[in-house]
Design a protein around this motif. Structure first.
Motif, PDB file in Angstrom:
ATOM      1  N   TYR A 508       0.926  -1.214   0.060  1.00 51.23           N
ATOM      2  CA  TYR A 508      -0.146   0.065   0.093  1.00 51.23           C
ATOM      3  C   TYR A 508       0.977   1.239  -0.036  1.00 51.23           C
ATOM      4  O   TYR A 508       0.635   2.306  -0.598  1.00 51.23           O
ATOM      5  N   THR A 509       2.037   1.204   0.756  1.00 53.12           N
ATOM      6  CA  THR A 509       3.016   2.266   0.711  1.00 53.12           C
ATOM      7  C   THR A 509       3.482   2.642  -0.886  1.00 53.12           C
ATOM      8  O   THR A 509       3.181   3.603  -1.173  1.00 53.12           O
ATOM      9  N   TYR A 510       3.555   1.625  -1.598  1.00 53.84           N
ATOM     10  CA  TYR A 510       3.820   1.726  -2.964  1.00 53.84           C
ATOM     11  C   TYR A 510       2.869   2.167  -3.728  1.00 53.84           C
ATOM     12  O   TYR A 510       3.188   3.242  -4.457  1.00 53.84           O
ATOM     13  N   GLY A 511       1.396   2.050  -3.387  1.00 56.22           N
ATOM     14  CA  GLY A 511       0.752   2.811  -4.054  1.00 56.22           C
ATOM     15  C   GLY A 511       0.353   4.440  -3.578  1.00 56.22           C
ATOM     16  O   GLY A 511       0.206   5.111  -4.499  1.00 56.22           O
ATOM     17  N   LEU A 512       0.959   4.619  -2.559  1.00 65.29           N
ATOM     18  CA  LEU A 512       0.777   5.959  -1.906  1.00 65.29           C
ATOM     19  C   LEU A 512       1.832   6.955  -2.572  1.00 65.29           C
ATOM     20  O   LEU A 512       1.573   8.137  -3.075  1.00 65.29           O
ATOM     21  N   LYS A 513       3.030   6.279  -2.717  1.00 65.02           N
ATOM     22  CA  LYS A 513       4.226   6.940  -3.224  1.00 65.02           C
ATOM     23  C   LYS A 513       4.413   6.907  -4.865  1.00 65.02           C
ATOM     24  O   LYS A 513       4.653   7.953  -5.382  1.00 65.02           O
ATOM     25  N   ARG A 514       4.192   5.766  -5.477  1.00 61.13           N
ATOM     26  CA  ARG A 514       4.564   5.466  -6.635  1.00 61.13           C
ATOM     27  C   ARG A 514       3.386   5.580  -7.567  1.00 61.13           C
ATOM     28  O   ARG A 514       3.206   5.742  -8.919  1.00 61.13           O
ATOM     29  N   GLY A 515       2.004   5.530  -7.181  1.00 62.79           N
ATOM     30  CA  GLY A 515       0.907   5.684  -7.907  1.00 62.79           C
ATOM     31  C   GLY A 515       0.257   4.329  -8.440  1.00 62.79           C
ATOM     32  O   GLY A 515       0.523   3.377  -7.683  1.00 62.79           O
ATOM     33  N   ALA A 516      -0.664   4.139  -9.246  1.00 61.04           N
ATOM     34  CA  ALA A 516      -1.258   2.899  -9.814  1.00 61.04           C
ATOM     35  C   ALA A 516      -0.405   1.979 -10.291  1.00 61.04           C
ATOM     36  O   ALA A 516       0.643   2.375 -11.058  1.00 61.04           O
ATOM     37  N   CYS A 556      -3.406 -11.369  -0.049  1.00 60.99           N
ATOM     38  CA  CYS A 556      -3.253 -10.216   0.590  1.00 60.99           C
ATOM     39  C   CYS A 556      -2.734  -8.992  -0.514  1.00 60.99           C
ATOM     40  O   CYS A 556      -3.473  -7.867  -0.416  1.00 60.99           O
ATOM     41  N   TYR A 557      -2.044  -9.325  -1.130  1.00 58.95           N
ATOM     42  CA  TYR A 557      -1.569  -8.427  -2.236  1.00 58.95           C
ATOM     43  C   TYR A 557      -2.608  -7.944  -3.410  1.00 58.95           C
ATOM     44  O   TYR A 557      -2.775  -6.713  -3.647  1.00 58.95           O
ATOM     45  N   LEU A 558      -3.611  -8.777  -3.622  1.00 62.01           N
ATOM     46  CA  LEU A 558      -4.709  -8.432  -4.483  1.00 62.01           C
ATOM     47  C   LEU A 558      -5.757  -7.763  -3.681  1.00 62.01           C
ATOM     48  O   LEU A 558      -6.310  -6.806  -4.281  1.00 62.01           O
ATOM     49  N   LEU A 559      -5.922  -7.957  -2.454  1.00 62.26           N
ATOM     50  CA  LEU A 559      -6.721  -7.195  -1.500  1.00 62.26           C
ATOM     51  C   LEU A 559      -6.251  -5.705  -1.331  1.00 62.26           C
ATOM     52  O   LEU A 559      -7.155  -4.951  -1.497  1.00 62.26           O
ATOM     53  N   VAL A 560      -4.845  -5.750  -1.220  1.00 63.46           N
ATOM     54  CA  VAL A 560      -4.334  -4.197  -1.158  1.00 63.46           C
ATOM     55  C   VAL A 560      -4.544  -3.406  -2.369  1.00 63.46           C
ATOM     56  O   VAL A 560      -4.929  -2.394  -2.365  1.00 63.46           O
ATOM     57  N   LEU A 561      -4.524  -4.248  -3.699  1.00 63.09           N
ATOM     58  CA  LEU A 561      -4.658  -3.511  -4.757  1.00 63.09           C
ATOM     59  C   LEU A 561      -5.962  -3.123  -5.155  1.00 63.09           C
ATOM     60  O   LEU A 561      -6.488  -1.884  -5.417  1.00 63.09           O
ATOM     61  N   LEU A 562      -7.110  -3.992  -4.535  1.00 59.84           N
ATOM     62  CA  LEU A 562      -8.554  -3.519  -4.527  1.00 59.84           C
ATOM     63  C   LEU A 562      -8.744  -2.247  -3.574  1.00 59.84           C
ATOM     64  O   LEU A 562      -9.333  -1.341  -4.031  1.00 59.84           O
ATOM     65  N   VAL A 563      -8.324  -2.310  -2.456  1.00 66.09           N
ATOM     66  CA  VAL A 563      -8.490  -1.322  -1.463  1.00 66.09           C
ATOM     67  C   VAL A 563      -7.871   0.021  -2.174  1.00 66.09           C
ATOM     68  O   VAL A 563      -8.404   1.157  -2.069  1.00 66.09           O
ATOM     69  N   ALA A 564      -6.591   0.058  -2.731  1.00 63.82           N
ATOM     70  CA  ALA A 564      -6.084   1.130  -3.127  1.00 63.82           C
ATOM     71  C   ALA A 564      -6.933   1.853  -4.315  1.00 63.82           C
ATOM     72  O   ALA A 564      -6.706   2.866  -4.566  1.00 63.82           O
ATOM     73  N   ALA A 565      -7.400   0.957  -5.209  1.00 67.25           N
ATOM     74  CA  ALA A 565      -7.933   1.281  -6.267  1.00 67.25           C
ATOM     75  C   ALA A 565      -9.411   1.896  -6.059  1.00 67.25           C
ATOM     76  O   ALA A 565     -10.040   2.478  -7.107  1.00 67.25           O
ATOM     77  N   ILE A 566     -10.012   1.473  -4.933  1.00 67.13           N
ATOM     78  CA  ILE A 566     -11.306   1.993  -4.735  1.00 67.13           C
ATOM     79  C   ILE A 566     -11.296   3.472  -4.259  1.00 67.13           C
ATOM     80  O   ILE A 566     -10.349   3.846  -3.430  1.00 67.13           O
ATOM     81  N   PRO A 567     -12.089   4.530  -4.985  1.00 64.89           N
ATOM     82  CA  PRO A 567     -12.024   5.949  -4.536  1.00 64.89           C
ATOM     83  C   PRO A 567     -12.391   6.301  -3.017  1.00 64.89           C
ATOM     84  O   PRO A 567     -12.985   5.482  -2.381  1.00 64.89           O
ATOM     85  N   PRO A 568     -11.792   7.009  -2.605  1.00 63.99           N
ATOM     86  CA  PRO A 568     -10.402   7.828  -2.959  1.00 63.99           C
ATOM     87  C   PRO A 568      -9.287   7.008  -3.148  1.00 63.99           C
ATOM     88  O   PRO A 568      -8.832   6.140  -2.339  1.00 63.99           O
ATOM     89  N   VAL A 569      -8.540   6.856  -4.436  1.00 67.70           N
ATOM     90  CA  VAL A 569      -7.582   6.122  -4.818  1.00 67.70           C
ATOM     91  C   VAL A 569      -6.459   6.509  -3.975  1.00 67.70           C
ATOM     92  O   VAL A 569      -6.295   7.586  -3.454  1.00 67.70           O
ATOM     93  N   ALA A 570      -5.444   5.691  -3.541  1.00 69.49           N
ATOM     94  CA  ALA A 570      -4.402   5.776  -2.865  1.00 69.49           C
ATOM     95  C   ALA A 570      -3.368   6.799  -3.128  1.00 69.49           C
ATOM     96  O   ALA A 570      -2.761   7.535  -2.490  1.00 69.49           O
ATOM     97  N   TRP A 571      -3.278   6.874  -4.681  1.00 69.78           N
ATOM     98  CA  TRP A 571      -2.071   7.908  -5.194  1.00 69.78           C
ATOM     99  C   TRP A 571      -2.740   9.325  -5.544  1.00 69.78           C
ATOM    100  O   TRP A 571      -2.175  10.071  -5.932  1.00 69.78           O
ATOM    101  N   GLN A 580      -8.527   8.395   3.197  1.00 72.40           N
ATOM    102  CA  GLN A 580      -7.819   7.287   3.202  1.00 72.40           C
ATOM    103  C   GLN A 580      -8.210   6.236   4.481  1.00 72.40           C
ATOM    104  O   GLN A 580      -8.192   5.268   4.789  1.00 72.40           O
ATOM    105  N   VAL A 581      -8.064   7.079   5.767  1.00 67.86           N
ATOM    106  CA  VAL A 581      -8.057   6.663   7.014  1.00 67.86           C
ATOM    107  C   VAL A 581      -9.591   5.846   7.151  1.00 67.86           C
ATOM    108  O   VAL A 581      -9.863   4.779   7.535  1.00 67.86           O
TER     109      VAL A 581
END
Length: 795
Positions: A508-516, A556-571, A580-581
């Motif tokens: 999830y940190t990767y999504g916050l810092k690096r984007g989709a 776990c990885y796929l769930l993190v991708l799903l959560v990161a992609a749901i608006p508001p997106v992580a990036w 986000q919280v």
């Protein structure tokens, strides 16, 4: 693809699935002083791998007897048939005397094995006692009177008659034919079975000799017994060859001559040995696959001096069940003994073998032509030219080279775990064997402590180090059989939860810092996570869920991708971080509800082909629901920590505060809370109770660990290079331990040096680490080739 240097530059932690681009460099950091370490780390690892190959080749050459046994007897039952079960007293021999591990069958598994089967026992009173015990064990009835009914009204002694039982649930048919003399009566009955296919049997247990000794103990009686036995074995051998019948011939155990009745004084151990030798010589001429001879030896006897004790009969039945059932049950329900070799080779194993052979040929061919700086036959397949550089191996040759190395690893894995070539022994837990390795590893970690490059909370080196020491605890736990201790079991549950927490935090940190994440990155991460596991599933013929940790972190990885992609997106940096919280808290509630009602999400994987990956032996999702539900809250906790640490800089600053009073108060509070939850959890009385408490208490203890680890500046600003190096290969180490460090799917220990446990641990562990390192390097190289990067050794 993000490597660790990029992650460090942007302040990112290393996700669990992202090893370093050049793992050999990390060994150099563990050995900073080259003056006392003359070899370059890369050359040192290559030397160790070469020495391991030489040792294994020498070991395999010295195991000529085991190779001959494996080729001669594809069912690998020779050692279990050599009287170990009952022949050395009631306690049996030491487990390390065996080349394989026998399985203990309960009545449920025995009934599963014999569904729709016909079993025949033919012989004297000793065989009748085995038949009684067999039916009691398989049918699981309480009284012999309910089991047996006479086939005809007995006109002689009630025990000297044929008996039969036919069960409808489960459908099993068992016959006992009273035949104390091996001779014409046997031949008539067996010829009838052979001529009537509808009456064919799946298992025959036969044996008799004592009455022949009683009738004629002279040499003429011996000659008659040999002639009759030869006729019977010739017929039985023909029956076994023509059908799928298994035959178990039970040799005669010795008697206690001082306890025999006066009417049995003609029975002596010398005469029994003569008859056994006679049968053995005949057996060698007619033996065919599916025929097994069991030698009880000096079995424990009753007070009459002639019949086996109930315990001895039970152990003999266990041997018969191993012989007949281990090759018929699913692989996940088998141990090594009698599970078969040639007949159990599957189509995926054949495909892997063909790919391995072809890749080996191309790899060596390409290396040979590369050494000659020309490739007239293979052309661009063998080498590629880069302007201004020397010729380097093409991606095709590199892929073939990796497949060759992986094939060697898989071949060794199969030989070590599924064949009698390597000895196995049982685990025996004691606190000394558990504590001493941990103390040694702790000292190695302590002496390699160095300052970190980035002193932020949960920095890259800290998370990698945490995975390293946790992996070492897991290895010692599994090697010593620590699962028998409830307290250690709960500690391991916390370690698995921490793995998943760190994985969710990193991704999830990767999504916050690096984007989709692009589709190529998703494919690369899943490829790296699952390559070794999928290859092992195909090689060892086990289900995907057998290596439960890989499905967990993949989900776990796929769930993190799903959560990161749901608006508001992580990036999305423009949205309020509180959104986000809130999103993380909502998913925490959803995952908590999953623990109570798993069907709310299980429908996603209930459709083929996903369902085939997660189904257990009962064609249900129970095992997956149990594994995934245990640590389900670690995923949103990792997401929440990533949001709080990277979107709220003041939190990071508060944790890193230099205030001694605040540090002390926070640390004591976290410790008190973690210890309290730990005491509640470890005081549970059963594993189900521990598991229920673990799901809801583990997040508190994980947060407590993070605070304690990062509040104190000396702990946050230093890390162990040794644990960090182990953490790089934590995934490969976890998976490889199933078959390379342990055996029989973690139920036994692999033995390469018999009689010297310390030396054996050193050699087995060294090969285990080298195997994990090889798999990690090959996986990384394949990913690099997929990205279009030509990997070159960078010393």
């Amino acid at each position: 693809m993000m490597n660790l240097e990029t992650a460090a530059k942007h302040g990112l932690p290393a996700p669990l699935s992202t090893p370093r681009s050049s793992p050999v460099k990390q060994l150099a950091t563990v050995v900073p002083n080259r003056e006392w370490f003359p070899l370059h780390p890369a050359k040192f690892l290559q030397l160790m791998k070469s020495l391991a190959m030489v040792y294994l080749m020498a070991y395999l050459i010295t195991q000529r007897h085991q190779w001959q046994t494996m080729i001669r007897d594809k069912s690998k039952c020779d050692r279990i048939l050599d009287g170990y079960t009952v022949g050395r007293g009631e306690e049996g021999p030491p487990e390390h005397d065996l080349d394989c591990t026998p399985r203990h069958f309960d009545s449920q598994i025995a009934r599963t094995c014999f569904l729709n089967s016909k079993i025949l026992f033919i012989g004297d009173s000793r065989i009748r006692a085995l038949a009684d015990k067999f039916v009691l064990h398989s049918i699981n009835l309480d009284s012999k009177r309910e089991i047996w009914k006479s086939a005809v009204k007995p006109k002689v002694h009630p025990n000297h008659t044929n008996k039969t039982i036919t069960m409808k649930d489960p459908p099993i048919h068992v016959d006992f034919i009273w035949g104390p003399f091996v001779g014409e009566s046997w031949l008539l009955f067996l010829r009838y079975l052979q001529s009537n296919p509808l009456d064919s049997v799946d298992l025959i247990v036969a044996g008799a000799a004592l009455w022949s000794i009683l009738e004629d103990p002279s040499l003429d009686g011996l000659d008659k017994y040999k002639a009759d036995t030869e006729s019977v074995l010739r017929l039985l051998s023909s029956m076994v060859r023509e059908s799928d019948t298994n035959l178990v011939w039970v040799q005669q155990a010795f008697v206690n001559e001082s306890l025999l009745w006066p009417s049995r004084k003609n029975i002596t151990n010398a005469r029994i040995q003569m008859l056994n030798d006679a049968v053995d010589s005949i057996w060698r001429r007619f033996r065919t696959p599916g025929m097994f001879m069991f030698s009880p030896g000096h079995a424990p006897l009753l007070t009459d001096g002639a019949h086996y004790t109930d315990d001895a009969n039970d152990k003999t039945v266990q041997t018969i069940l191993n012989i007949h059932c281990n090759s018929r049950l699913p692989v996940t329900d088998r141990k090594t003994c009698c599970q078969g070799l040639l007949h159990s080779i599957t189509a995926p194993q054949v495909v892997l073998l063909v790919i391995f052979v072809c890749s080996t040929v191309i790899s060596f061919w390409g290396l040979w032509y590369r050494s000659r700086r020309s490739c007239p036959l293979l052309g661009s397949l063998c080498q590629s030219s880069i302007a201004g550089q020397q010729h380097v191996a093409s991606p095709v040759v590199m892929i073939c080279h990796c497949i060759t190395l992986l094939g060697i690893v898989l071949l060794y894995t199969y030989l070590a775990d599924r064949t009698p070539v390597f000895t196995k022994e049982e685990k025996h837990f004691n606190w000394t064997s558990f504590a001493v390795p941990l103390a040694i590893l702790g000292i190695l970690g302590f002496v390699t402590y160095q300052p970190v490059k980035d002193a932020s909370v949960l920095n890259r080196q800290q998370t990698c180090e945490t995975r390293g020491w946790m992996q070492l605890v897991l290895l010692v736990y599994h090697y010593t059989g620590g699962s028998k201790v409830l307290g250690l079991y709960y500690v391991v549950r916390l370690i698995v939860a921490m793995y998943i927490f760190l994985s969710a935090y990193g991704h999830y940190t990767y999504g916050l810092k690096r984007g989709a994440s692009s589709w190529s990155r998703v494919a690369e991460v899943l490829f790296r996570l699952n390559l070794y596991t999928v290859l092992l599933c195909l090689t060892m013929d086990v289900p995907y869920l057998h290596y439960y940790f890989v499905p967990l972190i993949s989900a776990c990885y796929l769930l993190v991708l799903l959560v990161a992609a749901i608006p508001p997106v992580a990036w999305d940096q423009n949205k309020s971080p509180w959104m986000q919280v809130l999103k993380a808290i909502c998913f925490t509630i959803v995952f908590a509800l999953y623990r109570i009602q798993p069907d709310m999400l299980n429908w996603i994987i209930s459709f083929p082909p996903l369902s085939q990956l997660f189904l257990d032996d009962d064609n249900s999702l129970h095992e997956w629901t149990f594994r995934f539900g245990l640590d389900i809250l670690a995923v949103p906790l990792g997401i929440l920590c990533a949001v709080m640490l990277h979107r709220f800089p003041q939190i990071n600053g508060w944790i890193c505060s230099r205030s001694v009073g605040r540090n002390l108060m926070t640390t004591l509070s976290a410790l008190t809370l973690a210890v309290y939850c730990g005491m509640m959890a470890t005081n549970c009385t059963s594993k189900p109770e521990c598991n229920l408490l673990h799901t809801y208490l583990s997040p508190i203890m994980l947060i407590g660990f993070v605070l304690v680890r990062n509040k104190w500046e000396p702990l946050r600003k230093h890390y162990s290079q040794f644990f960090d190096w182990v953490g790089i290969y934590s995934l490969e180490l976890f998976i490889a331990q199933y078959h390379v460090l342990l055996a029989n799917d973690t139920r036994s220990l692999l033995v390469l040096v018999e009689g010297n446990p310390i030396l054996n641990i050193c050699i087995v562990t060294t090969i285990f680490v080298l195997v994990s390192h090889t798999v990690a390097e090959c996986t990384q190289m394949l990913v690099s080739v997929m990205n279009g990067v030509t990997a070159q050794e960078n010393e």
